[in-house]
Motif scaffolding. Structure first.
Motif: not given
Length: 601
Positions: A109, A113, A220
């Motif tokens: 993640m 990002r 997210l």
């Protein structure tokens, strides 16, 4: 008779511990009393040799209350005290970066990002020059306005679609993972289109496409809160997301500053007579001078999308335990690459529990995490139920925070390349004009200052202060530093044109601003996450917050760019920054009405 003997044994065992009148136990007699037969106990303890009842028999009832454990400060049986002393309460695991659970999932993640701000922040190094290349007739003030409009176009598309992407992430039809993949692929297409644009109209179209197909920020944040269920670790987990901004602020602008217009910036590699260029240079780089940094961003974005497909778990409560072909393929590829397992045709059962999840998630959280799959949610709360008082106030402060931060990101990086002005006729303290006149490579270094200052603060300072004084209090303390930076920064254009003076003062002002953002950015996310009225509305709340902040990112660059353009024309270049300071002051006053976040269990 059997009942009487059992009661007498209980009484005898109690008396056998040698309890005196002042409550002091004589443990030396306990073994002999416990091993004494019931008949002898009845004969010896019920009467004295003279045949009269003993005082202890008269004062102590046979059916007395069960004695309590000595650990509680009262008396109890030796067996109870032994068992209680053997069982120790589990000590809570210390909170640190090494003890944070689900590191593999967080890493995927974090990379997803990181890929987006790396692509977005790379524009700041060359956007001024790309717009000038696309439309040579524009003057500096018009370029400032156009850059603000272009940034606002991206935010406008996000404002329209982010709430729906968040709603789609909450829907079992899409889920979190598919929405992330769509966002990364959409950003990839827009980056390639932006690099090969030949007019301002194409640039506006691809920036709108990038915003419309990307709702990953809210998704997210939702997934982080669903992967890290223990609230003690959430401050660290949520800190990873804004930390990506600082990493992207270092890598993206620095690389794109050198990759932009490579024929001129790297002539020995791509120019005429170079290693790759041949006699006339690389043809497509001459025709599209700003395509190379966008192609680099596209490669990073596609790599992140591939990592999500092969390695990321679906965290949607209904979909998390359904078959995931992407993850199964990722496990097979991992085994083959690492040469694990003797049977290449072996495929793990879907019912197997991931080792990472087994060892990392506490028992209470694991039970809570697996419960939705066994008992699916039958009825989702209504959309309008998210509009509680605390949610509305939290969204409003998120809007104001995004408003002045987005305006700063737009105005500041247009002010840096704006040519310097002759301020000999300036009327201080407010009437003066011009910019700093920095090249694209030097703008990349300015971005590097932001990341270099921000990352150590986030790793070593933020967590200690935040754990000690709390999320909201640290937000209130450090937000005024942004107000100070907004007020002081325009006066840098009045400094003498000496590199040492300019860069020293610029580093100090940017450091003050970064310190504020380090504490305010994660606090905004934690407050939004804690304000959700129900877990099933978490994605919707984050999506709505993303739409709200996108609306602020429409207004911030648009108004900021317009005010900066007016200021450049009328020698009031500081008006845009001073307006941000006023907005930040309103943001600071609103924090008095927000509820704090409890990061304990």
């Amino acid at each position: 008779m059997r009942e009487f003997r059992s009661v007498t044994w209980a009484h005898g065992s109690f008396m056998g511990r040698g309890i005196s009148l002042n409550g002091i136990a004589g443990d030396a007699t306990a073994p002999r009393a416990l091993n004494r037969p019931a008949s002898s106990e009845m004969g010896s303890s019920s009467r004295r040799p003279g045949g009269k009842p003993s005082p202890s028999d008269e004062q102590t009832p046979l059916l007395s209350e069960q004695p309590k454990s000595p650990q509680n400060g009262e008396l109890g049986s030796p067996r109870d005290s032994t068992e209680d002393s053997d069982v120790e309460a589990p000590k809570p695991q210390p909170v640190s970066w090494t003890s944070i659970p689900r590191k593999g999932q967080l890493a995927i993640m974090v990379f997803a990002r990181l890929a987006e701000p790396l692509s977005e922040r790379s524009l700041t190094s060359y956007l001024f020059y790309q717009l000038k290349w696309l439309e040579p007739s524009l003057n500096d003030a018009e370029i400032a306005k156009t850059a603000g409009y272009l940034t606002a176009t991206f935010a406008a598309a996000q404002c329209i679609t982010s709430m729906w992407w968040g709603h789609a992430a909450d829907s079992p039809l899409f889920g979190r993972k598919r929405v992330l993949i769509i966002g990364l692929v959409g950003t990839t297409l827009s980056a390639i289109g932006m690099g090969f644009s030949t007019s301002i109209y194409f640039a506006f179209f691809f920036r709108f496409l990038a915003g419309a197909l990307n709702g990953n920020v809210g998704v997210l944040r939702t997934m982080v809160s669903e992967v890290i269920l223990d609230k003690r670790y959430q401050s660290r987990a949520f800190l990873l997301l804004p930390m990506c901004f600082n990493v992207g602020a270092i890598i993206g602008p620095l690389l794109s500053g050198f990759l932009a217009d490579p024929i001129n910036s790297l002539p020995n590699i791509f120019g005429p007579g170079s290693f790759f260029g041949g006699e006339d240079g690389v043809y497509w780089m001459t025709r599209f001078p700003y395509a190379l940094p966008n192609l680099f961003s596209a490669v990073i974005l596609l790599t992140a999308a591939l990592g999500i497909i092969l390695g990321l778990e679906e965290t949607h409560p209904v979909l998390r335990h359904k078959p995931d072909r992407g993850r199964q393929l990722g496990k097979i590829l991992t085994r083959k690459i690492l040469r694990r397992g003797s049977d290449p045709s072996y495929e793990p059962l879907q019912a197997e529990i991931d080792d990472d999840a087994t060892i990392s998630v506490p028992m209470d959280d694991e039970a809570e995490q697996t419960q939705p799959s066994r008992d699916p949610i039958k009825e989702r709360p209504r959309f309008r139920s998210i509009f509680t008082r605390n949610v509305c106030l939290t969204l409003l402060q998120s809007f104001l925070q995004s408003l002045h931060v987005s305006a700063f990101n737009s105005v500041f990086f247009i002010l840096l390349p704006t040519p310097r002005a002759d301020n000999s006729t300036a009327s201080l303290p407010f009437s003066f004009g011009g910019g700093l006149g920095l090249s694209s490579q030097k703008i990349g270094f300015a971005n590097t200052i932001i990341g270099t200052v921000g990352i150590p603060l986030q790793l070593f300072v933020y967590l200690r202060i935040n754990d000690r004084i709390g999320v909201l209090k640290s937000y209130r303390i450090f937000l005024p530093l942004s107000i100070l930076a907004y007020f002081v920064l325009p006066y840098l254009v009045l400094l003498p044109e000496k590199a040492a003076v300019i860069w020293s003062c610029l580093a100090v002002v940017l450091s003050v601003h970064v310190i504020s953002r380090v504490f305010c950015g994660p606090a905004t996310m934690l407050l939004v996450n804690a304000s959700a009225p129900a877990p099933t509305l978490l994605g919707t709340v984050h999506g709505f917050a993303s739409s709200t902040s996108s609306a602020a990112r429409i207004m911030g660059p648009t108004i900021g760019g317009a005010v900066l353009g007016w200021g450049l024309e009328h020698n009031y270049v500081g008006m845009a920054m001073w307006g941000m300071a006023i907005v930040a002051m309103v943001n600071w006053g609103l924090l008095l009405w927000i509820k704090d976040v409890d990061m304990s269990l």
